[in-house]
Design an enzyme around this catalytic site. Structure first.
Site, PDB file in Angstrom:
ATOM      1  N   GLN A 157       0.817  -1.210   0.000  1.00 36.63           N
ATOM      2  CA  GLN A 157       0.000   0.000   0.000  1.00 36.63           C
ATOM      3  C   GLN A 157       0.854   1.264   0.000  1.00 36.63           C
ATOM      4  O   GLN A 157       0.463   2.283  -0.571  1.00 36.63           O
ATOM      5  CB  GLN A 157      -0.943   0.007   1.202  1.00 36.63           C
ATOM      6  CG  GLN A 157      -1.950  -1.112   1.167  1.00 36.63           C
ATOM      7  CD  GLN A 157      -2.702  -1.161  -0.153  1.00 36.63           C
ATOM      8  OE1 GLN A 157      -3.467  -0.266  -0.489  1.00 36.63           O
ATOM      9  NE2 GLN A 157      -2.487  -2.221  -0.930  1.00 36.63           N
ATOM     10  N   HIS A 176       1.555   2.922  -3.378  1.00 39.76           N
ATOM     11  CA  HIS A 176       0.484   3.614  -4.099  1.00 39.76           C
ATOM     12  C   HIS A 176       0.715   5.118  -4.189  1.00 39.76           C
ATOM     13  O   HIS A 176       0.471   5.734  -5.216  1.00 39.76           O
ATOM     14  CB  HIS A 176      -0.854   3.388  -3.383  1.00 39.76           C
ATOM     15  CG  HIS A 176      -1.623   2.228  -3.906  1.00 39.76           C
ATOM     16  ND1 HIS A 176      -2.074   2.149  -5.196  1.00 39.76           N
ATOM     17  CD2 HIS A 176      -2.051   1.091  -3.293  1.00 39.76           C
ATOM     18  CE1 HIS A 176      -2.736   1.015  -5.364  1.00 39.76           C
ATOM     19  NE2 HIS A 176      -2.733   0.353  -4.225  1.00 39.76           N
ATOM     20  N   GLU A 189      -8.677   1.672   5.879  1.00 41.88           N
ATOM     21  CA  GLU A 189      -9.282   1.219   4.628  1.00 41.88           C
ATOM     22  C   GLU A 189      -9.164  -0.303   4.517  1.00 41.88           C
ATOM     23  O   GLU A 189     -10.140  -0.996   4.242  1.00 41.88           O
ATOM     24  CB  GLU A 189      -8.569   1.909   3.464  1.00 41.88           C
ATOM     25  CG  GLU A 189      -9.052   1.484   2.094  1.00 41.88           C
ATOM     26  CD  GLU A 189      -8.183   2.074   0.983  1.00 41.88           C
ATOM     27  OE1 GLU A 189      -8.623   2.037  -0.171  1.00 41.88           O
ATOM     28  OE2 GLU A 189      -7.058   2.542   1.266  1.00 41.88           O
ATOM     29  N   HIS A 190      -7.951  -0.825   4.686  1.00 42.26           N
ATOM     30  CA  HIS A 190      -7.700  -2.259   4.660  1.00 42.26           C
ATOM     31  C   HIS A 190      -7.177  -2.679   6.039  1.00 42.26           C
ATOM     32  O   HIS A 190      -6.283  -2.023   6.585  1.00 42.26           O
ATOM     33  CB  HIS A 190      -6.639  -2.638   3.631  1.00 42.26           C
ATOM     34  CG  HIS A 190      -6.889  -2.086   2.265  1.00 42.26           C
ATOM     35  ND1 HIS A 190      -6.301  -0.916   1.804  1.00 42.26           N
ATOM     36  CD2 HIS A 190      -7.669  -2.540   1.248  1.00 42.26           C
ATOM     37  CE1 HIS A 190      -6.686  -0.682   0.576  1.00 42.26           C
ATOM     38  NE2 HIS A 190      -7.524  -1.637   0.203  1.00 42.26           N
ATOM     39  N   ASP A 233      -7.605  -6.644  -3.657  1.00 37.99           N
ATOM     40  CA  ASP A 233      -7.488  -5.652  -4.726  1.00 37.99           C
ATOM     41  C   ASP A 233      -7.921  -6.209  -6.075  1.00 37.99           C
ATOM     42  O   ASP A 233      -8.424  -5.458  -6.921  1.00 37.99           O
ATOM     43  CB  ASP A 233      -6.031  -5.175  -4.847  1.00 37.99           C
ATOM     44  CG  ASP A 233      -5.695  -4.061  -3.881  1.00 37.99           C
ATOM     45  OD1 ASP A 233      -6.619  -3.503  -3.276  1.00 37.99           O
ATOM     46  OD2 ASP A 233      -4.499  -3.754  -3.733  1.00 37.99           O
ATOM     47  N   HIS A 292     -51.680  21.992   7.014  1.00 36.18           N
ATOM     48  CA  HIS A 292     -51.531  20.541   7.106  1.00 36.18           C
ATOM     49  C   HIS A 292     -52.780  19.921   7.755  1.00 36.18           C
ATOM     50  O   HIS A 292     -53.318  18.911   7.282  1.00 36.18           O
ATOM     51  CB  HIS A 292     -50.305  20.183   7.949  1.00 36.18           C
ATOM     52  CG  HIS A 292     -48.997  20.328   7.226  1.00 36.18           C
ATOM     53  ND1 HIS A 292     -48.592  21.499   6.674  1.00 36.18           N
ATOM     54  CD2 HIS A 292     -48.007  19.415   6.985  1.00 36.18           C
ATOM     55  CE1 HIS A 292     -47.383  21.331   6.115  1.00 36.18           C
ATOM     56  NE2 HIS A 292     -47.022  20.070   6.289  1.00 36.18           N
TER      57      HIS A 292
END
Length: 429
Positions: A254, A257, A322-323, A356, A415
């Site tokens: 990761q 990235h 995230e992971h 992934d 109403h």
């Protein structure tokens, strides 16, 4: 990789600080101008921005079907087989997410219910150049198709040498209906408001750089969006049963990235922490994306050592990664301790890249701590819910006093009178 030994409260403050995303005011202003220009000038503005930012003179935004078919036909067979395997697994997983509406007729004279309707048109943003990810295209398009979206269109930045063939093949495999050569904030503006050539959509899906993310944030409300994604993250919980070489490799998967990616290991073993740190150092030296990964490791990554397994989970739930990899003995027994994570990988053979590419669960996941309240992309993101109500006169009469009472408490006489007009108690004065 830095190793931190602090009390749990201090570690929580540290991870919360690292989660914060700062707003870039210059980017916000530039994107606002781009969107306004696209709204005003349409295709002409988009073409000008493509020449300025992507150095490509686009004469026709829409890519011909012949180019797409050719990319698929000539794709390396091994790549094609991998994409088809991914499609099968993504489809089989997301088919299970499909939901149906309901009808409730339990009360006499009352019919209530909810119907689920797919969105009409969805736009997928697919990054270009070195950041072209055919796997993300499959993860975006296939759930939309399973949900029943009528039209799935894709935008991706034009390239001097042509769009990545694997991306075009993935689009064909996933059933994308049209591909437009446009990228950046101008692509998001075009999808949100439409131009002479590019149709407006109901929702925009997909990752991009800070300009794309900012544009998605600014057009939200005109259209729906999946999320404002931040840099990639991986959190690993491990004890001394884990292999430090494998942990280091997973952290770097990761870190490579993005320079802002966040690799984190939390462990209760000082020896494991040091071994992983040493392995990260040695593996970085032979990683092709060494410069990017090194920046992420040094600036965003760390290894935290705590005393107990329960503290490991407590701290990681604060990170809300995230992971999340759980590399502990008997990892499934800890599922109930996981409160905040985008996607969870259990055991040493569930390495993050498995998710992934081919496992099937979606890899478009909440980042920057938003797993506290957000979910992975799924079929449910491409449908809307509409409720319906039908009452008989007798059923309405039974509940009319409660309705008119609440209406008048709120100062909404109209109403109350709307209800009373169905009965003899209504007065015109």
């Amino acid at each position: 990789m830095k190793i931190i030994n602090k009390d749990l409260a201090s570690l929580k403050r540290l991870v919360q600080t690292k989660t914060q995303q700062l707003t870039d005011l210059k980017v916000e202003s530039a994107v606002r101008d781009i969107i306004a220009n696209v709204i005003e000038k349409g295709d002409a503005a988009v073409k000008a921005y493509e020449a300025q930012f992507d150095n490509v003179d686009v004469t026709d935004f829409k890519l011909s079907q012949a180019v797409i078919d050719d990319a698929y036909a000539n794709l390396d067979s091994q790549v094609k087989d991998a994409l088809l395997l991914a499609k099968r697994n993504i489809t089989s997983f997301h088919e299970k997410e499909k939901a149906t509406g309901f009808i409730d007729a339990e009360q006499p004279g009352v019919l209530r219910g909810q119907k689920l309707l797919p969105l009409k048109r969805v736009g997928l943003y697919v990054p270009g150049g070195t950041a072209a990810y055919p796997s993300t295209l499959l993860m975006s398009a296939l759930p939309a198709k399973i949900a029943g979206v009528n039209e799935v269109i894709m935008v991706t930045p034009p390239q001097v040498d042509g769009i990545n063939p694997a991306v075009l093949a993935a689009a064909k495999i996933a059933g994308v209906d049209a591909i437009y050569q446009v990228g950046g904030a101008q692509a998001i503006a075009a999808l949100a408001y439409g131009t002479e050539s590019i149709p407006a959509v109901d929702k925009i899906i997909g990752p991009g750089n800070i300009f794309v993310a900012t544009a998605k944030k600014q057009v939200f409300g005109q259209v729906a969006i999946d999320m404002v994604a931040g840099p990639s993250e991986i959190g690993i919980l491990a004890d001394d049963s884990a292999d430090p070489r494998q942990l280091a490799a997973d952290l770097l998967s990761q870190a490579e990235h993005d320079r802002r990616a966040r690799p984190i290991l939390i462990t209760n073993s000082t020896d494991l922490a040091q071994a992983v740190s040493d392995n990260v150092t040695s593996q970085l030296k032979v990683l092709p994306r060494e410069a990017i990964a090194t920046k992420a490791v040094n600036e965003k990554g760390f290894i935290a050592v705590v005393a107990k397994v329960e503290e490991m989970f407590d701290l990681m739930n604060t990170v809300a990664p995230e992971h999340l990899e759980v590399q502990l003995k008997n990892p499934t027994q800890y599922l109930n301790l996981i409160k905040n994570a985008g996607s969870v990988f259990l055991g040493r053979y569930a390495s993050e890249p498995l998710g992934d590419y081919v496992a099937g669960p979606n890899h478009i996941l909440p980042t920057s701590g938003t797993a506290r309240f957000s979910s992975p992309l799924g079929v449910y993101d491409f449908v809307k819910r509409t409720s319906f109500i039908q009452y008989t006169k007798d059923a309405l009469a039974k509940e009319a006093p409660a309705i008119t009472t609440l209406a008048r408490v709120e100062g909404l006489e109209g109403h109350a009178r709307a209800i009373e007009s169905r009965f003899d108690t209504y007065y015109d004065d």
